[in-house]
Every structure is written in C-alpha cells, then in structure tokens.
Design a protein around this motif. Structure first.
Motif, PDB file in Angstrom:
ATOM      1  N   ALA A   1       0.933  -1.163  -0.124  1.00  0.00           N
ATOM      2  CA  ALA A   1      -0.065  -0.182  -0.040  1.00  0.00           C
ATOM      3  C   ALA A   1       0.960   1.418  -0.066  1.00  0.00           C
ATOM      4  O   ALA A   1       0.728   2.212  -0.817  1.00  0.00           O
ATOM      5  CB  ALA A   1      -0.979   0.255   1.099  1.00  0.00           C
ATOM      6  N   PHE A   2       2.028   1.229   0.630  1.00  0.00           N
ATOM      7  CA  PHE A   2       2.960   2.414   0.713  1.00  0.00           C
ATOM      8  C   PHE A   2       3.519   2.488  -0.511  1.00  0.00           C
ATOM      9  O   PHE A   2       3.806   3.674  -1.101  1.00  0.00           O
ATOM     10  CB  PHE A   2       4.014   2.074   1.641  1.00  0.00           C
ATOM     11  N   LEU A   3       3.690   1.365  -1.257  1.00  0.00           N
ATOM     12  CA  LEU A   3       4.608   1.252  -2.758  1.00  0.00           C
ATOM     13  C   LEU A   3       3.343   2.304  -3.447  1.00  0.00           C
ATOM     14  O   LEU A   3       3.956   3.106  -4.495  1.00  0.00           O
ATOM     15  CB  LEU A   3       4.590   0.273  -3.163  1.00  0.00           C
ATOM     16  N   VAL A   4       1.975   1.911  -3.608  1.00  0.00           N
ATOM     17  CA  VAL A   4       1.066   2.699  -4.324  1.00  0.00           C
ATOM     18  C   VAL A   4       1.164   4.207  -4.105  1.00  0.00           C
ATOM     19  O   VAL A   4       1.305   4.794  -5.136  1.00  0.00           O
ATOM     20  CB  VAL A   4      -0.430   2.150  -4.030  1.00  0.00           C
ATOM     21  N   VAL A   5       1.133   4.490  -2.866  1.00  0.00           N
ATOM     22  CA  VAL A   5       1.150   6.193  -2.741  1.00  0.00           C
ATOM     23  C   VAL A   5       2.529   6.632  -3.066  1.00  0.00           C
ATOM     24  O   VAL A   5       2.569   7.710  -3.756  1.00  0.00           O
ATOM     25  CB  VAL A   5       0.912   6.415  -1.160  1.00  0.00           C
ATOM     26  N   ALA A   6       3.660   6.075  -2.709  1.00  0.00           N
ATOM     27  CA  ALA A   6       4.988   6.516  -3.226  1.00  0.00           C
ATOM     28  C   ALA A   6       5.045   6.293  -4.612  1.00  0.00           C
ATOM     29  O   ALA A   6       5.680   7.319  -5.064  1.00  0.00           O
ATOM     30  CB  ALA A   6       6.071   5.683  -2.232  1.00  0.00           C
TER      31      ALA A   6
ATOM     32  N   GLY B   1      22.918   7.202   6.510  1.00  0.00           N
ATOM     33  CA  GLY B   1      22.237   7.390   5.217  1.00  0.00           C
ATOM     34  C   GLY B   1      22.906   6.057   4.070  1.00  0.00           C
ATOM     35  O   GLY B   1      22.394   5.897   3.083  1.00  0.00           O
ATOM     36  N   HIS B   2      24.249   5.995   4.464  1.00  0.00           N
ATOM     37  CA  HIS B   2      24.692   4.967   3.483  1.00  0.00           C
ATOM     38  C   HIS B   2      24.368   3.500   3.845  1.00  0.00           C
ATOM     39  O   HIS B   2      23.808   2.761   3.142  1.00  0.00           O
ATOM     40  CB  HIS B   2      26.356   4.799   3.332  1.00  0.00           C
ATOM     41  N   PRO B   3      24.531   3.279   5.147  1.00  0.00           N
ATOM     42  CA  PRO B   3      24.195   1.840   5.552  1.00  0.00           C
ATOM     43  C   PRO B   3      22.766   1.498   5.064  1.00  0.00           C
ATOM     44  O   PRO B   3      22.409   0.272   5.211  1.00  0.00           O
ATOM     45  CB  PRO B   3      24.541   1.686   7.001  1.00  0.00           C
ATOM     46  N   VAL B   4      21.770   2.476   5.376  1.00  0.00           N
ATOM     47  CA  VAL B   4      20.474   2.254   5.154  1.00  0.00           C
ATOM     48  C   VAL B   4      20.282   1.658   3.648  1.00  0.00           C
ATOM     49  O   VAL B   4      19.254   0.883   3.350  1.00  0.00           O
ATOM     50  CB  VAL B   4      19.681   3.645   5.325  1.00  0.00           C
ATOM     51  N   VAL B   5      21.181   1.910   2.597  1.00  0.00           N
ATOM     52  CA  VAL B   5      20.996   1.262   1.492  1.00  0.00           C
ATOM     53  C   VAL B   5      21.061  -0.132   1.737  1.00  0.00           C
ATOM     54  O   VAL B   5      20.388  -1.056   1.040  1.00  0.00           O
ATOM     55  CB  VAL B   5      22.301   1.653   0.549  1.00  0.00           C
ATOM     56  N   TYR B   6      22.013  -0.626   2.614  1.00  0.00           N
ATOM     57  CA  TYR B   6      21.873  -2.068   2.930  1.00  0.00           C
ATOM     58  C   TYR B   6      20.840  -2.497   3.786  1.00  0.00           C
ATOM     59  O   TYR B   6      20.854  -4.126   3.814  1.00  0.00           O
ATOM     60  CB  TYR B   6      23.396  -2.337   3.502  1.00  0.00           C
ATOM     61  N   LEU B   7      20.074  -1.737   4.323  1.00  0.00           N
ATOM     62  CA  LEU B   7      18.794  -2.377   4.938  1.00  0.00           C
ATOM     63  C   LEU B   7      18.028  -3.052   3.774  1.00  0.00           C
ATOM     64  O   LEU B   7      17.226  -4.023   4.055  1.00  0.00           O
ATOM     65  CB  LEU B   7      18.112  -1.085   5.536  1.00  0.00           C
ATOM     66  N   LEU B   8      18.291  -2.505   2.477  1.00  0.00           N
ATOM     67  CA  LEU B   8      17.524  -3.081   1.407  1.00  0.00           C
ATOM     68  C   LEU B   8      18.348  -4.175   0.897  1.00  0.00           C
ATOM     69  O   LEU B   8      18.040  -5.134   0.405  1.00  0.00           O
ATOM     70  CB  LEU B   8      17.061  -2.100   0.393  1.00  0.00           C
ATOM     71  N   LEU B   9      19.766  -3.814   0.464  1.00  0.00           N
ATOM     72  CA  LEU B   9      20.690  -4.735  -0.440  1.00  0.00           C
ATOM     73  C   LEU B   9      20.785  -6.092   0.620  1.00  0.00           C
ATOM     74  O   LEU B   9      20.670  -7.203  -0.157  1.00  0.00           O
ATOM     75  CB  LEU B   9      21.834  -4.067  -0.600  1.00  0.00           C
ATOM     76  N   PHE B  10      21.247  -5.978   1.819  1.00  0.00           N
ATOM     77  CA  PHE B  10      21.618  -7.141   2.269  1.00  0.00           C
ATOM     78  C   PHE B  10      20.341  -8.301   2.512  1.00  0.00           C
ATOM     79  O   PHE B  10      20.672  -9.422   2.080  1.00  0.00           O
ATOM     80  CB  PHE B  10      22.300  -7.149   3.647  1.00  0.00           C
ATOM     81  N   PRO B  11      19.615  -7.788   2.976  1.00  0.00           N
ATOM     82  CA  PRO B  11      18.072  -8.832   3.061  1.00  0.00           C
ATOM     83  C   PRO B  11      17.904  -9.312   1.722  1.00  0.00           C
ATOM     84  O   PRO B  11      17.280 -10.416   1.327  1.00  0.00           O
ATOM     85  CB  PRO B  11      17.225  -8.039   3.659  1.00  0.00           C
ATOM     86  N   ALA B  12      18.304  -8.279   0.612  1.00  0.00           N
ATOM     87  CA  ALA B  12      17.761  -8.870  -0.685  1.00  0.00           C
ATOM     88  C   ALA B  12      18.699  -9.833  -1.017  1.00  0.00           C
ATOM     89  O   ALA B  12      18.463 -10.799  -1.805  1.00  0.00           O
ATOM     90  CB  ALA B  12      17.864  -7.690  -1.633  1.00  0.00           C
ATOM     91  N   ALA B  13      20.034  -9.565  -0.907  1.00  0.00           N
ATOM     92  CA  ALA B  13      21.089 -10.882  -0.969  1.00  0.00           C
ATOM     93  C   ALA B  13      20.516 -12.077  -0.358  1.00  0.00           C
ATOM     94  O   ALA B  13      20.734 -13.120  -1.000  1.00  0.00           O
ATOM     95  CB  ALA B  13      22.339 -10.287  -0.500  1.00  0.00           C
TER      96      ALA B  13
ATOM     97  N   GLY C   1       9.137   7.372   1.568  1.00  0.00           N
ATOM     98  CA  GLY C   1       8.073   6.307   1.150  1.00  0.00           C
ATOM     99  C   GLY C   1       8.381   5.156   0.516  1.00  0.00           C
ATOM    100  O   GLY C   1       8.227   4.033   0.822  1.00  0.00           O
ATOM    101  N   ALA C   2       9.084   5.334  -0.556  1.00  0.00           N
ATOM    102  CA  ALA C   2       9.537   4.274  -1.508  1.00  0.00           C
ATOM    103  C   ALA C   2      10.650   3.362  -1.006  1.00  0.00           C
ATOM    104  O   ALA C   2      10.655   2.446  -0.935  1.00  0.00           O
ATOM    105  CB  ALA C   2       9.938   4.877  -3.171  1.00  0.00           C
ATOM    106  N   PHE C   3      11.626   3.959  -0.500  1.00  0.00           N
ATOM    107  CA  PHE C   3      12.863   3.351  -0.037  1.00  0.00           C
ATOM    108  C   PHE C   3      12.642   2.835   1.350  1.00  0.00           C
ATOM    109  O   PHE C   3      12.921   1.465   1.483  1.00  0.00           O
ATOM    110  CB  PHE C   3      13.986   4.539   0.244  1.00  0.00           C
ATOM    111  N   ILE C   4      12.094   3.485   2.397  1.00  0.00           N
ATOM    112  CA  ILE C   4      11.889   2.835   3.791  1.00  0.00           C
ATOM    113  C   ILE C   4      10.624   2.201   3.915  1.00  0.00           C
ATOM    114  O   ILE C   4      10.470   1.077   4.256  1.00  0.00           O
ATOM    115  CB  ILE C   4      11.894   3.901   4.932  1.00  0.00           C
ATOM    116  N   ALA C   5       9.435   2.953   3.596  1.00  0.00           N
ATOM    117  CA  ALA C   5       8.135   2.554   3.852  1.00  0.00           C
ATOM    118  C   ALA C   5       7.678   1.144   2.883  1.00  0.00           C
ATOM    119  O   ALA C   5       7.040   0.297   3.199  1.00  0.00           O
ATOM    120  CB  ALA C   5       7.201   3.553   3.702  1.00  0.00           C
TER     121      ALA C   5
END
Ligand SMILES: [Cu+2]
Ligand SMILES: [Cu+2]
Lengths: 531, 179
Positions: A43-48, A271-283, A80-84
């Motif tokens: 739902a957040f993706l739709v909004v973002a 701000g840099h590590p937060v990219v890996y909040l996405l990338l590492f679980p994705a890995a 919204g898109a990145f975190i939520a």
C-alpha cells in the motif's frame, strides 16, 4: 520443487526455545505477520509510486504543482519508496526466509514493535510533508529544516523528526529481532554457548569448521547477510537518532543548534548503511530462492564468509563518500575521511561481486526452473551487476565534479533500489505469496507482462535520468533547465509503460485474492485469506 | 552534451555493462545444457574453489582504479600557489552574491565559496550548458577551488545542493569571461 539445503518447515521439526508456544502456532503467527507487512508495504508503494510520478510529470510540464508542494512530495516519495515500501517489505520477508531455513521467530514482541512504529512513523511523515508542507528532502540537510524560507514551521520539523525517529525505532526493533532469531537454538551448535552461536551466525563455521561445529553441517547462507545487516543497521541508526533528537530539541528551543559538518556526518553514518537495509536482505533472499530454482545448493564457501565480514566492518566506515564535495579549507579531518573512504567503499564491492559469482555459479548449467518468480529474480540480479558498476563510479571522488548532485545519482539509485531490490521484491511476492496465502497466482502470463513492462519501462526511465545527469542536469529541481526537457519527455513515455505493468500486476493480485482456489487449506486457516 | 569527463565515465561504464551482459547471457544460456543433463554436467566444487580468485581479481581491478583516481580527488588538486584573481561566491536563499562578476580567460581564478544560511552548491556551467565544476557552499565554512577559463563567454552558476522551495530558481546567469 524444493531442493534447498534445508528442508521446508514442517510442524514440530524445528526447535523453539520459548517453549510455551508450539511451533505450529509460531508458523501461523509468522505467516500473519509477514502477510501484514507485505500488504502494508505494498500500500505504501502505491502512494509513493504515485508521488514519484507526480514529480516527473511536473518536470515534464505535463502538470503543475506548487514549488514547495513539489519538494514536499519529493520528501515523502523518497522516504515512502525507500523505507516504507522496499525497506519495510524486506524487513517483513526476512522472518519468512529465516523460518524456512530453520530459524523461527523466538519472540513476537520486537516484530510487532517493528510493524507499528513503522506504520506510525510513515503516517507522521505523510502528514508533515503533504499536509504541513515539510519539504526538506529525505536527507533534510541540516540546517535546512530550520530555514524553510517561511514554508513550514520549526514545530513541523520537530514532528517530522519524531516521525522519522519512529521509523528508526522500527529499524532498531527489526535488527534486534533478527539477531534474537538468528542467534538461537535453531543453529544447533554442538557446544551450545552464546559465543558458538554468534560465531556460527557470522560465518565462522564456514571459516573454522573445526572450532564452530553445528549438527546442521552448515549454517544456511541467507543467515549471513541478514545478521550482518542487523548489526550494522543497529549501530548506524544510533548517530542518526541522535541527529533527530537534536532536531527535536532545536524545534522547541531556538537557542540550540549543532555544527553543520557534524550534522552531515551523523546523517550519512546512517544514510549509506540504510541502502544495505535493502540490499543485504535482498542478497539473503536471492541466496534462498536461487537454489530453489537452480535445484542445487548455493555455490559458496569461505570466500563468501570473508566478504560478509568485510561488509560487517567496512559498512560503518564509508559514510564520508557522500561528503566528498564537503572539504572546507583547513578542515583536514573531512578531507582525510574522504581519502580513506574511497577504498573502504571499494571494499564493499566484494560482498556484491562474490554474491554475484556464487549466484552465477549456482545457475551455471543447472536444470533451472523458469517461471515468473525466477525471471524477476534474474532481472534483479542483472540490475545488481549494472547498478553496482555505477556504484563504483559514484564511489570515486575524482568523478564527483561531474556527477555530484546530478540526475545521474537519482538514476543510479533507482536502478539499484527499484530494478534490483524492487524486482527481487516482486519476485519474492510471486515466489512466497502462494505459500503464504495457500493459493496459487491467478495468471502466470500476466506475471510475464508485469516483468517485461517493468524492466523496459524502468530501464528506459532511469537511463534517461542518468544521461541527463551526465549532461549536468541538477538533482532536486522542480523545474529543469530547458536543455533537458526532451529526455524528460521520453522518460515519461517509459514511465507510462511502467505504470501499465503495475496495473497488470494489481489486477492479477486482486483476482488472485478473489478467485484463486486454495490449494493449501492449512495456510488458509493460518490467516492466508486476507481480503 | 557531456563534458569529456562525463563522456569518459559513460564509455568506461558501457564497456563493463556490455561485458557483464555477455557473461550474464552466457550463464543463462548454459541452463539449456543443464536441462539436458539434469544439472549434473558441472563440477560445483571447482567453481567454489575458484571463487577466492575471482575475489582477488576484483580487488586487483579496484586497486588499479583507486591508484588512477585518488590523486585527482578535488581536495588533492588544489594548491597554495597565489592565484591571479579571487572570486567570492556566497549562496543565500535563493541567489548567489558573486564578486567580481568578470574575469579574463587564461587567468588563474580562485573561487571562495560559502553560504550565509543553509547548504547550497555552486554548479558552474559553460556557455554550451555543460557543468564544468561544482563546489559545495557550506554555512560557516569556505571551500576554495581554482579554475583557469580558456573560453570567453557567459557562464552560469546554478545551485546544486537542495536549499528550499526556490532551489531551482537559484541561478546566477551572467558570470563573464572576457578574452
Ligand atoms: Cu553511500
Ligand atoms: Cu539550492
């Protein structure tokens, strides 16, 4: 077809140390939690997504938006898109993957804190941006939040900061929950001490098999990136939380202020590590799903364990690559940080490069099972490579005089976040929703349309942005100089295709929820019937 | 139109993307053979043993790139030699104070860039609309950046650090370089 190293979860098959709850109940609760995160983040993706579209349509002069509203939309879109969406989705799916590899959630308190603080935080962010006009961008570079040129009050900055802080609390709760889940009895350490468990979690069982023994033979590879990210994000969120607390104080106490350079460093330490909040679980999710479709275990060994230990340490010492251009006269510390953090950032190429190698070796000459889910994963992996190459360019200080704060950067991180992590998220939805809901997808062919529309649409759009950036188009401009208009128009065409593909997906999902027959009544009873 | 640095970056990037796509395609194509022999026709252990060497190869490439580029980091390319002319550039929501507004081609110009309120940045665009330089304007600090103009004409300064709701209007349109 399930041929991962670890058998799928069966009731009673796994240890569960907080013994009051039977494992079947843990599975049911995990299923409901993960589904709840999936629906909420989608739902957040739709909004973002709609907000992002508005941004580009304004740049293309298709619609008009007030100047400050455009920047408020930009702020909401980014967070919204990145975190939520992406961050939150991957936080949720983490617990499903961990359970599948034999590490069920051991306490639901932290995951619930994660869920509700994120939801509250996102509501706060949406209200303070779209309603109260906070338009400081998602990095809200200090002291801009307190110098709004009359567009929003300090009070709004305070509430916005609290909202972001809530998202930070969500991340802290997630990290704690992941570590609590990983460092558990499911590791089946031969000598069951905390030290042994920690060692096994962080790959020492791969490096020193005689000193870290487990009855499982090998700890599943997805555990590594999940656990590394949990430690790093926990540590990285703390300085950021400090910055937010400072901002809350300043919002009520005008006399209070902080040093501008310090604020920048606190921001980027997160701000840099937060990219890996996405990338590492994705890995980790690639590590789990690719073997499923390739029909063999992930081809990896000591090298991958070393790479993740490098990630664990280096991730916390790269932030200044966002401050390459902040090298004031006489501030030697900042310049030295810049010099050090180019090689440390390069070091972070290793976990990606070795992961890509392992994934490629796993797929190589395998009897690979092609379906919508696996095709999405493959597209995401190729984007990982492509966007990773851009990342090396961005890590190079000498290139910044051409790239810094141009649309190249915006194109790059959409290439990484949307076309790598985002495609993985869609792939994970195609792969996991059937087992989460107990019912198959309504229409596989619509899934293929979704894939091709998304890949062509999104690559067309990010490529336009990257070219514009190389031509010097500044980032975060509501109205771009004339010279960039043609490419903006072309990108809107690609965006139309991208949107059409998402509508196909929405239709397929909707029809699946309404009409697909249940093939797993057990899952249905455990809460797979969200309507 | 891209600067020569921009073009160089784009070309280098595209070469590696092409290589990456070829390898990706080869990996995916190999699953056709994998289907025939049910995935049995490959020595997985050998691939695992080779992985550290791939890591070494990547580290080597990165070390070369580091060696080639780190010396050109903006803070290393500045020197203390006296310059012919000093130009003061001060960002302020939402405009630039520029003093003097005119220099001569061939002169060594030093821009001293700072800000009075929030972070801004000075993006310097040549008459063709290419960005040739970019310097952060940080409140309370100054960054000095030298440049020697070779081409006379009207240059533009655009704000390159987000600074509020008129950020995109923060343009100084007429920095003159005379022959
Ligand atoms: Cu970074
Ligand atoms: Cu600005």
């Amino acid at each position: 077809m399930m041929t991962t190293a670890v058998p799928p979860v069966a009731p009673g098959a796994l240890p569960y140390d907080d013994a009051e709850m039977p494992l079947a109940l843990v599975q049911a609760k995990t299923r409901r939690l993960v589904l709840r995160v999936i629906w909420t983040s989608t739902a957040f993706l739709v909004v973002a997504g709609i907000l992002g579209l508005l941004l580009r349509l304004r740049q293309a002069e298709v619609i008009t938006l007030g100047d400050n509203f455009w920047y408020a939309v930009m702020t909401a879109h980014g967070l919204g898109a990145f975190i939520a969406w992406a961050g939150f989705f991957l936080m949720g799916i983490t617990f499903w993957v961990l359970m599948k590899v034999g590490l069920p959630i051991r306490s639901f308190v932290l995951p619930e804190v994660m869920y509700w603080s994120m939801v509250l935080g996102v509501i706060g962010i949406v209200l303070t941006t779209l309603l109260s006009g906070f338009g400081g961008s998602w990095v809200f570079l200090y002291p801009l939040p307190f110098n709004s040129a009359g567009q929003w009050s300090d009070m709004v900055t305070g509430v916005f900061s609290i909202s972001v802080l809530l998202a930070g609390v969500s991340i802290l709760a997630y990290c704690s929950a992941v570590l609590h889940t990983c460092i558990g009895p499911g590791l089946k350490a031969k000598t069951d001490t905390v030290g042994q468990r920690v060692g096994l979690t962080f790959g020492f069982g791969l490096l020193f098999p005689s000193r870290f023994k487990t009855d499982r033979g090998k700890i599943p590879y997805p555990v590594l990136p999940f656990a590394v990210n949990a430690v790093d994000m926990f540590l990285a969120t703390l300085p950021f939380a400090l910055l937010l607390v400072f901002q809350v104080i300043e919002s009520v106490n005008n006399g209070f202020s902080i040093n501008v350079l310090l604020a920048g460093n606190l921001l980027w330490a997160f701000g840099h590590p937060v990219v890996y909040l996405l990338l590492f679980p994705a890995a980790a999710t690639y590590y789990y799903l690719i073997p499923r479709y390739a029909g063999r275990e992930l081809v990896a060994g000591k090298a991958v364990a070393v790479a993740w230990l490098i990630a664990l340490t280096m991730n916390l010492f790269v932030w200044a690559h966002h401050l390459y251009m902040n090298y004031p006269d006489g501030e030697n510390v900042q310049q030295t940080l810049g010099t050090i953090m180019q090689p440390t950032t390069y070091a972070l190429v290793l976990p990606s490069a070795l992961s890509l190698y392992s994934i490629a070796a796993t797929i190589w000459r395998s009897d690979f099972q092609w379906n919508v889910a696996s095709k999405f994963l493959i597209a995401g992996i190729v984007s990982w490579l492509v966007a990773g190459l851009q990342g090396i360019i961005n890590a190079t200080a000498a290139f910044q005089e051409t790239l810094h704060n141009t649309l190249w950067v915006v194109g790059h991180f959409h290439n990484m976040a949307f076309l790598n992590m985002g495609l993985l998220i869609f792939g994970a939805m195609y792969a996991f929703l059937p087992e989460l809901m107990g019912r198959g997808w309504w229409n596989e062919r619509l899934g293929s349309w979704h894939l091709w529309g998304t890949v062509i649409g999104a690559y067309g759009w990010v490529t336009c942005q990257m070219i514009q950036g190389l031509e010097g188009a500044p980032r975060r401009w509501a109205v771009l100089p004339e010279q960039y208009l043609t490419l903006t128009h072309i990108s809107v065409g690609f965006l139309a295709l991208l949107v059409a593909a998402q509508l196909v997906f929405a239709y397929n999902l909707w029809t699946t929820l309404r009409k697909s027959p249940f093939d797993d009544p057990g899952a249905a009873m455990q809460g797979g019937t969200q309507r | 139109m891209m600067t020569s640095l921009g073009t160089g970056i784009a070309v280098g990037y595209l070469i590696f993307v092409a290589l990456g796509l070829i390898i990706s395609f080869a990996v995916l194509w190999s699953t056709r053979a994998g289907r025939r022999d049910k995935g049995q026709g490959v020595d997985v252990e050998r691939a695992e043993k080779a992985e550290p060497w791939w890591g070494v190869f990547v580290v080597g490439l990165l070390a070369i790139l580091l060696g080639l580029t780190i010396w050109r980091a903006p803070w290393f390319t500045e020197n203390d030699d006296p310059k012919d002319v000093q130009v003061q550039v001060t960002g302020i929501q939402f405009g630039f104070l520029v003093q003097p507004t005119q220099v001569k081609a061939g002169e060594d110009v030093e821009f001293n860039v700072t800000s009075k309120d929030v972070n801004h940045a000075m993006g310097l665009y040549n008459p063709q609309g290419q960005m040739i330089m970019n310097v952060e304007a940080i409140p309370g600090y100054t960054i000095s950046r030298s440049y020697r103009f070779t081409e006379p004409g009207t240059y533009e300064i655009r704000c390159l650090e987000f600074c509020g709701y008129k950020h995109h209007e923060m343009i100084y349109p007429a920095f003159q370089v005379t022959a």
